[in-house]
Design an enzyme around this catalytic site. Structure first.
Site, PDB file in Angstrom:
ATOM      1  N   LYS A 158      23.825  22.125  64.840  1.00  0.00           N
ATOM      2  CA  LYS A 158      24.769  23.130  64.044  1.00  0.00           C
ATOM      3  C   LYS A 158      23.827  23.798  63.009  1.00  0.00           C
ATOM      4  O   LYS A 158      24.247  24.977  62.774  1.00  0.00           O
ATOM      5  CB  LYS A 158      25.858  22.185  63.245  1.00  0.00           C
ATOM      6  CG  LYS A 158      26.668  21.244  64.160  1.00  0.00           C
ATOM      7  CD  LYS A 158      27.371  20.146  63.265  1.00  0.00           C
ATOM      8  CE  LYS A 158      27.983  18.987  63.948  1.00  0.00           C
ATOM      9  NZ  LYS A 158      28.331  17.917  63.220  1.00  0.00           N
TER      10      LYS A 158
ATOM     11  N   LYS B 125      18.069   7.285  58.162  1.00  0.00           N
ATOM     12  CA  LYS B 125      18.212   8.784  58.060  1.00  0.00           C
ATOM     13  C   LYS B 125      17.449   9.350  56.692  1.00  0.00           C
ATOM     14  O   LYS B 125      17.151  10.524  56.491  1.00  0.00           O
ATOM     15  CB  LYS B 125      19.560   9.257  57.994  1.00  0.00           C
ATOM     16  CG  LYS B 125      20.604   8.992  59.477  1.00  0.00           C
ATOM     17  CD  LYS B 125      21.809   9.274  59.089  1.00  0.00           C
ATOM     18  CE  LYS B 125      22.576   9.317  60.145  1.00  0.00           C
ATOM     19  NZ  LYS B 125      22.419  10.324  61.399  1.00  0.00           N
TER      20      LYS B 125
ATOM     21  N   LYS C 213      25.127  13.909  56.400  1.00  0.00           N
ATOM     22  CA  LYS C 213      25.092  13.226  57.452  1.00  0.00           C
ATOM     23  C   LYS C 213      25.691  11.601  56.752  1.00  0.00           C
ATOM     24  O   LYS C 213      25.499  11.591  55.493  1.00  0.00           O
ATOM     25  CB  LYS C 213      23.994  12.955  58.320  1.00  0.00           C
ATOM     26  CG  LYS C 213      22.795  12.822  57.330  1.00  0.00           C
ATOM     27  CD  LYS C 213      21.392  12.908  58.237  1.00  0.00           C
ATOM     28  CE  LYS C 213      20.806  14.171  58.468  1.00  0.00           C
ATOM     29  NZ  LYS C 213      21.047  14.307  60.046  1.00  0.00           N
ATOM     30  N   ARG C 214      25.929  10.656  57.560  1.00  0.00           N
ATOM     31  CA  ARG C 214      26.193   9.355  56.928  1.00  0.00           C
ATOM     32  C   ARG C 214      25.070   8.911  56.416  1.00  0.00           C
ATOM     33  O   ARG C 214      23.695   9.086  56.632  1.00  0.00           O
ATOM     34  CB  ARG C 214      26.376   8.499  58.226  1.00  0.00           C
ATOM     35  CG  ARG C 214      27.656   8.697  58.827  1.00  0.00           C
ATOM     36  CD  ARG C 214      28.902   8.172  57.892  1.00  0.00           C
ATOM     37  NE  ARG C 214      29.056   6.798  57.469  1.00  0.00           N
ATOM     38  CZ  ARG C 214      30.046   6.213  58.052  1.00  0.00           C
ATOM     39  NH1 ARG C 214      30.943   6.616  58.615  1.00  0.00           N
ATOM     40  NH2 ARG C 214      30.009   4.776  57.559  1.00  0.00           N
TER      41      ARG C 214
ATOM     42  N   HIS D 230      23.808   5.032  72.669  1.00  0.00           N
ATOM     43  CA  HIS D 230      23.727   5.792  71.543  1.00  0.00           C
ATOM     44  C   HIS D 230      22.806   5.172  70.594  1.00  0.00           C
ATOM     45  O   HIS D 230      22.597   5.620  69.387  1.00  0.00           O
ATOM     46  CB  HIS D 230      24.986   5.964  70.625  1.00  0.00           C
ATOM     47  CG  HIS D 230      26.032   7.020  71.459  1.00  0.00           C
ATOM     48  ND1 HIS D 230      25.833   8.417  70.953  1.00  0.00           N
ATOM     49  CD2 HIS D 230      26.986   6.767  72.209  1.00  0.00           C
ATOM     50  CE1 HIS D 230      27.018   9.020  71.827  1.00  0.00           C
ATOM     51  NE2 HIS D 230      27.393   8.021  72.642  1.00  0.00           N
TER      52      HIS D 230
ATOM     53  N   THR E  32      23.238  15.979  65.929  1.00  0.00           N
ATOM     54  CA  THR E  32      23.844  16.999  66.298  1.00  0.00           C
ATOM     55  C   THR E  32      24.271  17.992  65.186  1.00  0.00           C
ATOM     56  O   THR E  32      24.101  19.059  65.241  1.00  0.00           O
ATOM     57  CB  THR E  32      25.249  16.863  66.952  1.00  0.00           C
ATOM     58  OG1 THR E  32      26.103  16.056  66.286  1.00  0.00           O
ATOM     59  CG2 THR E  32      25.292  16.218  68.240  1.00  0.00           C
TER      60      THR E  32
END
Ligand SMILES: *Cc1c(COP(=O)(O)O)cnc(C)c1O
Length: 843
Positions: free
Chosen positions: A675, A569, A563-564, A372, A671
């Protein structure tokens, strides 16, 4: 949560409810209320009603479960075991009802009994036994394996406390324990008879047995018991049910009476406390390994219990372990269960007298590993001394595996010490450490990445040398999401519209979504589609109003990043763009700015100070922007606390724009991106992870790509991290950074964000400054597109129409065929399998 009603009437569209079945359900719920909860209807709380309904539903699932178990057992089918330290499940009540086709019946039955299903579902705690994407993937996979009727068991830990509850106080994140089991858990079955002993510590002894063979005996110092708890996972249409088996830890002797009798009451239960610590809480780290001893104990605990369990099951049906790989496939979700390599070897060699070489063949043929992360520093390693103290026999096994493995390396690359050092299971550079990624790679017949780009980069970076040694191992399995939860349950209104537009078959076969293509420009259909989105936005606007006391206009563009919180990110890029936009609006307040709501949600690891500072910055910016009369509501910022699956289910259906803006080369797949696109949000994103494949499917004209590519990032980093060059060229960026750094958003503490401004100027590792101009421009392009309503709606519809491939059913089918070698019933039409080449897809 805002009220959710369930117009979705999936199994019997337009048919009246079956009166007999209805009476039966009502009776069952009332019986549970009295006999299992011990209350009558007059006294029952909402929570009691929820539990009674959940138990009545569980009874119905169990019948299917036992039948499915017996059938796969009788048929001697190969089983999949999915080992994951995380399962981010969320709520199960409506998920299970939906898959069983009982949602309308239960809704009516409960309504007749005077309680609303939409109220009851909120009584269920959100099961958060995971940090983020990795754990959510495991949950989607469990649902898809059940849907595809693959006999499977998920193995993990039953943490007493899941991921922490996040509270925002004065803009700062605070963490509180997640007491998800506080009111009991109606889904699980404790299996007091399924108990295994897991050992730690002690020493090993080499002996020669009666046959003259050398053997190793482990004399452990400590024993912990693992007790099984099973949660049934029901697939779509209720045909098949699998178990999620989570282990709880306890000491063999709950209380030392001898110690108790001396008056040492705490000491008497010390052993129990030490054992129970193993399943006390989930490590709240995301993307960085938790290097503590307790974590290694957790990993071995669940691996050992799970392997003992599956070996016992296999022996019960097959009588010997030689044929294990033909009946068992074990998938390791990340490196956390890597000890399975050594534990299976130990079971085969030490406990079942297999010769080393044969045991090794069986092990490699049985195991496979999902990677991952590409960051070498994020791959788990353990100090050799710690390993030796906790798992002496396993270290011994690792050394022996390494001997054969390094011999192969020497044969392939004679006299290449660097190559040898790079593939070794032991890192000799920074103190001696065991490398869990290398261990999992060497002990598996397949190693997969989670998006096309990620799998390619694996071959070029982290596993470059191992790939050279074992060239047929690395394969790609692009992640997916279950459409049952992320479309049908989260967005019942859109589901209803899709059933009308694409036909009932769309519920079973997502490739039917392509039938939307011909309606994408149809004015009447566009209006229906927009009305669904508008409804969902009203619900989210209400939630934002209730929770934050911020008024947002449902007609504004809802721009979502959930998201985290992590530097890669790049929530920071988003909030700087917000600041720049704010300044632009203040400069020219008379212009017709596109009204936007910037919606953020996400947790930062408790120890990740910089990420927590970014949360504070978002909230400080929100405070200023939301209350500035000059802006007049055209820009709003909302940070919603405690992001989890249930919150995602409310935000995602209401999103217009999906922020997938990670530094290129750093997001393995994502992911959340899937969505949001499935629910009609346009993506603004970098060419990273699965964004690339999303672009290939939805078409380049229906996604906004910006910024540096992975190779550009590598090149620029080599030149240094100083960003003064790009800042000098961008007055807009310069001004935004100055405002943040000088305390314009933190007048109570003007120096609060100096460290952020400094990093943006001189240590731009994540390319926030370097990508800013490109991002700002892409956002203004979004503004322009938003104003042309039919074109925007068309792009949004086409996103929905073209996301079928991202169903986790497709992903699981690929695992089944290429990695597990298990048959899948009812393979769906080819249309769902391939990207839409006719739209000019590039792969
Ligand atoms: C899907 C999901 C994630 C993963 O989101 P990414 O954007 O892929 O990082 C994390 N947390 C929750 C609750 C999710 O539902």
């Amino acid at each position: 949560m805002p009220d959710q009603s369930f117009p979705g009437n999936f199994p019997v569209l337009g048919q009246p409810v079956d009166e007999l079945a209805l009476a039966e359900i009502k009776g069952a719920i009332l019986a549970k209320l009295r006999l299992a909860i011990g209350k009558d209807a007059g006294m029952a709380t909402r929570h009691d009603w929820y539990k009674a309904a959940a138990l009545a539903l569980r009874d119905r699932i169990v019948h299917h479960w036992l039948t499915a178990e017996k059938q796969s057992y009788d048929a001697g089918r190969k089983r999949v075991y999915y080992l994951s330290l995380e399962f981010l499940i969320g709520r199960l009540f409506t998920d299970a009802l939906n898959n069983m086709g009982l949602l309308p019946l239960f809704e009516t039955a409960l309504g007749d009994l005077g309680v609303a299903l939409s109220d009851l579902r909120k009584c269920e705690p959100d099961a958060a036994l995971g940090n983020g994407g990795l754990g959510r993937l495991a949950a989607c996979f469990m649902e898809s394996m059940a849907t595809l009727a693959i006999p499977a068991i998920g193995y993990g830990i039953r943490y007493d406390f899941g991921l922490f509850r996040q509270i925002i106080a004065q803009g700062w994140q605070q963490e509180y324990p997640d007491e998800w089991l506080g009111f009991g858990n109606p889904w699980e079955f404790q299996r007091p008879e399924v108990v295994y002993h897991v050992h730690f510590g002690g020493n090993i002894e080499r002996i020669t047995d009666a046959n003259g063979r050398e053997r190793v005996v482990w004399h452990p110092a400590e024993t912990v018991q693992a007790v099984a708890y099973d949660t049934p996972i029901v697939g779509w249409r209720g045909q098949h049910v699998n178990a999620l088996r989570l282990w709880s830890a306890r000491a063999p002797d709950p209380l030392r009476l001898d110690v108790f009798n001396t008056g040492d009451y705490l000491g008497a239960s010390a052993e129990q406390a030490r054992a129970e610590a193993i399943c006390k809480f989930l490590y709240p780290n995301d993307e960085s390994p938790a290097g503590r001893e307790l974590r290694l104990r957790q990993e071995y605990f669940f691996v050992s219990a799970s392997l003992q369990d599956l070996v016992q099951r296999h022996l019960a049906s097959d009588g010997q372990l030689r044929g294990l790989p033909s009946k068992v496939a074990v998938q390791l979700n990340d490196t956390h269960p890597s000890l399975a390599v050594t534990e299976l070897m130990r079971i085969l060699v030490d406990l079942h007298n297999f010769r080393w070489e044969e045991a090794w063949k069986i092990t490699v043929a049985t195991l496979s590993y999902t990677n991952h992360t590409l960051l070498p520093e994020a791959l788990e390693t353990w100090p050799v001394e710690l390993f030796e103290r906790l798992l002496p026999r396993h270290l011994d096994i690792i050394y022996r595996i390494n001997v054969a493995h390094l011999a192969l390396a020497d044969a392939r690359c004679p006299d290449d010490v660097d190559f040898r050092a790079s593939v070794s299971l032991i890192d000799e550079k920074s103190g001696r450490r065991v490398r869990m990624g290398q261990l999992a790679f060497v002990g598996s017949h397949r190693v997969n990445g989670v998006s096309a780009m990620h799998s390619d980069l694996m071959k070029e970076t982290v596993f470059h040398d191992l790939h050279y040694l074992y060239p047929d191992r690395i394969t790609n399995k692009t992640n997916g999401i279950t459409f049952r939860r992320w479309l049908m349950l989260a967005n019942p209104r859109l589901t209803e519209l899709l059933r009308e537009a694409c036909g009932e078959a769309v519920l079973d076969d997502p490739s039917q979504l392509s039938r939307l293509e011909s309606r994408a420009s149809d004015n009447a259909f566009q209006q229906q589609f927009r009305s669904v989105k508008h409804h969902n936005k009203i619900a989210l606007a209400r939630l934002i109003g209730e929770r934050l006391n911020v008024r947002v206009d449902p007609a504004a563009l809802f721009d979502v990043q959930i998201k985290r919180i992590h530097e890669y990110k790049r929530q920071l890029l988003n909030i700087i763009e917000t600041v720049a936009l704010y300044q632009a609006i203040r400069d020219e307040p008379q212009r017709d700015w596109v009204p936007r709501v910037k919606i953020f949600a996400g947790k930062a690891a408790a120890s990740y100070r910089y990420a927590k500072l970014i949360i504070k910055l978002i909230n400080d910016v929100a405070e200023v922007v939301n209350n500035d009369p000059v802006v007049a509501g055209r820009l709003k910022v909302a940070f919603l606390a405690d992001y989890n699956v249930s919150l995602a289910e409310v935000i995602i259906p209401a999103a217009d724009l999906s922020e997938q803006i990670s530094t290129a080369g750093m997001e393995a797949s994502g992911t959340g991106n899937m969505k949001l696109a499935l629910n009609g949000a346009l993506t603004i994103g970098t060419l990273d992870g699965a964004n690339i494949e999303i672009r290939d499917h939805v078409g380049a004209e229906n996604i906004a790509i910006f910024g540096m590519e992975a190779m550009d990032v590598v090149v620029r980093r080599k030149q240094g991290l100083d960003a003064t060059d790009v800042i000098r060229r961008s007055p807009r960026l310069s001004r935004a950074i100055n405002a943040i750094g000088s305390g314009e958003f933190s007048p109570d503490d003007p120096g609060r964000f100096e460290s952020i401004a400094h990093a943006l100027r001189y240590l731009d590792h994540y390319m926030v400054s370097a990508d800013f101009d490109s991002y700002y421009e892409a956002q203004r392009g979004i503004d322009a597109r938003w104003q042309v309503v039919p074109a925007w709606t068309r792009a949004s519809i086409l996103n929905v129409a073209r996301m079928a491939w991202f169903s986790s059913d497709r992903t699981i089918r690929e695992y089944a065929e290429d990695i597990w070698d298990v048959p899948v019933r009812g393979t769906s039409p080819a249309a769902a399998q391939e990207p839409a080449a006719q739209r000019g897809a590039t792969r």
